[in-house]
Design an enzyme around this catalytic site. Structure first.
Site, PDB file in Angstrom:
ATOM      1  N   LYS A  27       1.078  -0.886  -0.185  1.00  0.00           N
ATOM      2  CA  LYS A  27       0.052   0.335  -0.246  1.00  0.00           C
ATOM      3  C   LYS A  27       0.898   1.022  -0.626  1.00  0.00           C
ATOM      4  O   LYS A  27       0.850   2.070  -0.200  1.00  0.00           O
ATOM      5  CB  LYS A  27      -0.548   0.115   1.467  1.00  0.00           C
ATOM      6  CG  LYS A  27      -1.817   1.336   1.603  1.00  0.00           C
ATOM      7  CD  LYS A  27      -2.930   1.022   2.298  1.00  0.00           C
ATOM      8  CE  LYS A  27      -2.950   0.124   3.463  1.00  0.00           C
ATOM      9  NZ  LYS A  27      -3.647   1.362   4.689  1.00  0.00           N
ATOM     10  N   SER A  28       1.264   1.243   0.747  1.00  0.00           N
ATOM     11  CA  SER A  28       3.007   2.580   0.897  1.00  0.00           C
ATOM     12  C   SER A  28       3.369   2.777  -0.291  1.00  0.00           C
ATOM     13  O   SER A  28       3.522   3.402  -0.534  1.00  0.00           O
ATOM     14  CB  SER A  28       3.908   2.498   2.269  1.00  0.00           C
ATOM     15  OG  SER A  28       2.856   2.377   3.632  1.00  0.00           O
ATOM     16  N   GLY A 100      -5.254   7.595   5.302  1.00  0.00           N
ATOM     17  CA  GLY A 100      -4.368   8.773   6.163  1.00  0.00           C
ATOM     18  C   GLY A 100      -2.652   8.869   5.400  1.00  0.00           C
ATOM     19  O   GLY A 100      -2.705  10.163   5.325  1.00  0.00           O
ATOM     20  N   ARG A 128      -8.508  12.254  12.747  1.00  0.00           N
ATOM     21  CA  ARG A 128      -7.520  11.516  12.882  1.00  0.00           C
ATOM     22  C   ARG A 128      -6.749  13.061  12.318  1.00  0.00           C
ATOM     23  O   ARG A 128      -6.733  14.236  12.106  1.00  0.00           O
ATOM     24  CB  ARG A 128      -6.918  10.627  11.884  1.00  0.00           C
ATOM     25  CG  ARG A 128      -7.683   9.371  11.615  1.00  0.00           C
ATOM     26  CD  ARG A 128      -7.269   8.472  11.041  1.00  0.00           C
ATOM     27  NE  ARG A 128      -5.688   7.710  10.865  1.00  0.00           N
ATOM     28  CZ  ARG A 128      -5.440   6.644  10.300  1.00  0.00           C
ATOM     29  NH1 ARG A 128      -4.954   7.412  10.092  1.00  0.00           N
ATOM     30  NH2 ARG A 128      -3.446   6.974  10.676  1.00  0.00           N
ATOM     31  N   SER A 172       7.070   9.395  12.163  1.00  0.00           N
ATOM     32  CA  SER A 172       6.335   9.265  11.454  1.00  0.00           C
ATOM     33  C   SER A 172       6.489   9.299  10.315  1.00  0.00           C
ATOM     34  O   SER A 172       7.487  10.291   9.600  1.00  0.00           O
ATOM     35  CB  SER A 172       4.681   9.997  11.901  1.00  0.00           C
ATOM     36  OG  SER A 172       4.263   9.948  10.520  1.00  0.00           O
ATOM     37  N   ASP A 320       1.601  -1.241  12.134  1.00  0.00           N
ATOM     38  CA  ASP A 320       0.589  -1.734  11.710  1.00  0.00           C
ATOM     39  C   ASP A 320       0.078  -3.020  11.869  1.00  0.00           C
ATOM     40  O   ASP A 320      -0.062  -2.747  11.543  1.00  0.00           O
ATOM     41  CB  ASP A 320       0.601  -1.606  10.007  1.00  0.00           C
ATOM     42  CG  ASP A 320       0.564   0.161  10.070  1.00  0.00           C
ATOM     43  OD1 ASP A 320       0.601   1.233  10.142  1.00  0.00           O
ATOM     44  OD2 ASP A 320       0.844   0.421   8.373  1.00  0.00           O
ATOM     45  N   ARG A 398      -7.227  -3.651   9.834  1.00  0.00           N
ATOM     46  CA  ARG A 398      -6.283  -4.837  10.125  1.00  0.00           C
ATOM     47  C   ARG A 398      -7.558  -5.208  11.659  1.00  0.00           C
ATOM     48  O   ARG A 398      -6.889  -6.432  11.969  1.00  0.00           O
ATOM     49  CB  ARG A 398      -5.576  -3.694  10.535  1.00  0.00           C
ATOM     50  CG  ARG A 398      -4.907  -3.118   9.440  1.00  0.00           C
ATOM     51  CD  ARG A 398      -3.028  -3.252  10.284  1.00  0.00           C
ATOM     52  NE  ARG A 398      -2.810  -1.943   8.400  1.00  0.00           N
ATOM     53  CZ  ARG A 398      -2.129  -2.162   7.309  1.00  0.00           C
ATOM     54  NH1 ARG A 398      -2.470  -3.190   6.800  1.00  0.00           N
ATOM     55  NH2 ARG A 398      -1.991  -1.591   6.678  1.00  0.00           N
TER      56      ARG A 398
HETATM   57  C1  S3P Z   1       2.208   5.109   6.717  1.00  0.00           C
HETATM   58  C2  S3P Z   1       3.311   5.636   7.946  1.00  0.00           C
HETATM   59  C3  S3P Z   1       2.414   5.151   8.265  1.00  0.00           C
HETATM   60  C4  S3P Z   1       2.118   3.544   8.775  1.00  0.00           C
HETATM   61  C5  S3P Z   1       1.181   4.260   7.513  1.00  0.00           C
HETATM   62  C6  S3P Z   1       1.699   4.014   6.317  1.00  0.00           C
HETATM   63  C7  S3P Z   1       3.332   4.856   5.151  1.00  0.00           C
HETATM   64  O1  S3P Z   1       2.092   5.696   9.534  1.00  0.00           O
HETATM   65  O2  S3P Z   1       1.104   3.007   9.573  1.00  0.00           O
HETATM   66  O3  S3P Z   1       0.079   2.787   7.733  1.00  0.00           O
HETATM   67  O4  S3P Z   1       2.880   4.920   4.324  1.00  0.00           O
HETATM   68  O5  S3P Z   1       3.729   6.586   5.066  1.00  0.00           O
HETATM   69  P1  S3P Z   1       2.972   7.161  10.220  1.00  0.00           P
HETATM   70  O6  S3P Z   1       3.876   7.439   9.296  1.00  0.00           O
HETATM   71  O7  S3P Z   1       1.737   7.856  10.652  1.00  0.00           O
HETATM   72  O8  S3P Z   1       3.383   6.249  11.995  1.00  0.00           O
END
Ligand code: S3P
Length: 450
Positions: A27-28, A100, A128, A172, A320, A398
């Protein structure tokens, strides 16, 4: 009056999981491939794209902003980049859905554009915190407004961003990425320092697009004004989706499971280290590098897990995966402890509270902490660790998938409410899980009007 009963799952106890599978794309990496491809010069092609609701929200927003994106196949993209100055504004709010990552990364991408943008999302995303990304972007000269720290996020046009030297107060990757994306359009060299290592997909992918970044310990720096050159991206299978099957394979009483082509970026694989320290039988083979991201195959066998105190350094690297880690810990012999994970309270749901409610419903002895959880462990390696019961996932993908995995050590059926959002990260989970041996039945939403 009419009410809609949300989608739900019934998961009956099963003996084991077996087979050979490939979970969908990361996903990222999928979000980032769209965004970076969109602002690059020339064409970017992507294979293994995650066709999930979150990533499709990013795709739709980029199309609205003027990027031509073809999908010759569900998981392949051809992105015609518009270059550094080619995005165009829209007169409606861009909908990030449940994502997010999309919202925070778009904040960075849009902060230095000449036009105004508004970002909104679903009811979970609208709750959020967005100031963590807005605050450093404002220091760069961005004009961003949130509503009491939450969406909608209003970004006013400006092309006068300045570089900053930013020490992130929270570990983050989304905040780091938002600042790096804005830094591409800022004057001077931006430096971001993280309090602990977080996923580095943005840095790796920017380098693949020809951007020069310098990493010195916890600090990454990037000179503004650099242009991206279109490239090809192979998206690995998502480690975070593989995680459900890793835990399933370990807590199962029978069978062995092979997961193919899983992303093995060391900033993502904290759960593998945690499970191995618990005694998990997981073999990693065929480690290879495909583009900027390493991948490998994982062979998972039933394991007599021991409880663990999760090392602090692994918390951001498994952030996660804690919902499914709690399932593993509930099946372990001996107590487990997680601390320093208060970030779980601001994910798609308050994952500490929602997991605690679900564990209580299934009779799991545990103690909820402000920043983590203590679990007693079930005291045996193969017997039931959960009684049957009803779980409310609170629309958190999740949480829903974690409790489906628990069925492998449950004494009776587990009913899981509000499962539709599994499609935000893992479309096809139910089919894949059934194919491996989970006894999962989906009951689609019904209009319960009387
Ligand atoms: C992500 C970063 C993480 C993770 C999210 C995906 C990303 O969040 O929990 O599912 O793709 O950069 P945080 O940056 O809030 O830790």
């Amino acid at each position: 009056m009419s009410a809609v009963d949300p989608d739900r799952w019934y998961v009956a106890p099963a003996e084991g999981v077996a087979g050979e599978i490939r979970v969908p794309g990361d996903k990222s990496v999928s979000h980032r491939s769209l965004m970076l491809g969109g602002i690059a010069d020339g064409v970017t092609t992507v294979d293994g794209f995650l066709e999930s609701e979150d990533c499709l929200a990013t795709l739709k927003a980029l199309r609205a902003l003027g990027v031509a994106i073809e999908r010759p196949h569900a998981t392949s993209l051809r992105i015609q980049g518009v270059g550094a100055h080619g995005l165009r504004g829209v007169d409606f709010a861009l909908d990030m859905g449940n994502a997010g990552t999309a919202m925070r990364l778009f904040m960075g991408l849009l902060a230095g554009q000449s036009f105004d943008s508004t970002l909104v999302g679903d009811s979970s995303l609208m709750r959020r915190p967005m100031e963590r990304a807005a605050a450093p972007l404002r220091l760069m000269g961005a004009r961003i407004e949130t509503r009491e720290g939450r969406p909608p996020v209003l970004i006013r046009g400006t092309t006068a961003l300045q570089s900053i030297d930013f020490r992130m107060p929270v570990a983050s990757a989304q905040v780091k990425s938002a600042v790096l994306l804005a830094a591409l359009r800022a004057q001077g060299v931006t430096r971001v320092t993280e309090p602990a290592p977080t996923r580095d997909h943005t840095e790796r992918m920017l380098a693949g697009f020809g951007v020069e970044l310098v990493r010195e310990g916890p600090t990454v720096s990037l000179r503004g004004g650099q242009r991206l050159q279109g490239t090809h991206i192979d998206v690995p299978a998502d480690f975070s989706s593989a995680a459900f099957f890793m835990v399933a394979g370990c807590i199962a009483r029978a069978g062995s499971l092979t997961l193919r082509g899983v992303g093995m970026n060391p900033t993502r694989t904290g759960l593998l280290d945690i499970l191995r320290a618990m005694g998990a039988d997981i073999e990693v083979t065929g480690l290879a590098t495909r583009g900027p991201e390493p991948i490998a195959d994982l062979l998972i066998r039933p394991s007599a897990l021991r409880g663990i105190e999760v090392p602090q350094a692994l918390v951001p690297l498994a952030i996660d995966e804690f919902p499914v880690f709690f399932i593993a810990a509930a099946c372990a012999n001996g107590p487990s402890l997680l601390r320093g994970a208060e970030e779980l309270r601001v994910k798609e749901s308050d994952r500490l509270a929602v997991m605690s409610q679900g564990l209580t419903a299934l009779g799991v002895e545990h103690h909820l902490l402000p920043d983590g959880m203590q679990l007693a462990g079930c005291g045996n390696s193969y017997g039931p660790a959960f009684r049957g019961g009803r779980i409310d996932s609170h629309g958190d993908h999740r949480i829903a998938m974690s409790f489906a995995v628990a069925s492998l050590r449950a004494a009776a059926d587990i009913e899981i409410l509000d499962t539709a959002n599994v499609a935000t990260s893992f479309p096809g989970f139910a089919e894949l899980a059934r194919g491996c041996g989970l006894r999962l039945r989906e009951v689609p939403a019904t209009d319960a009007s009387r």
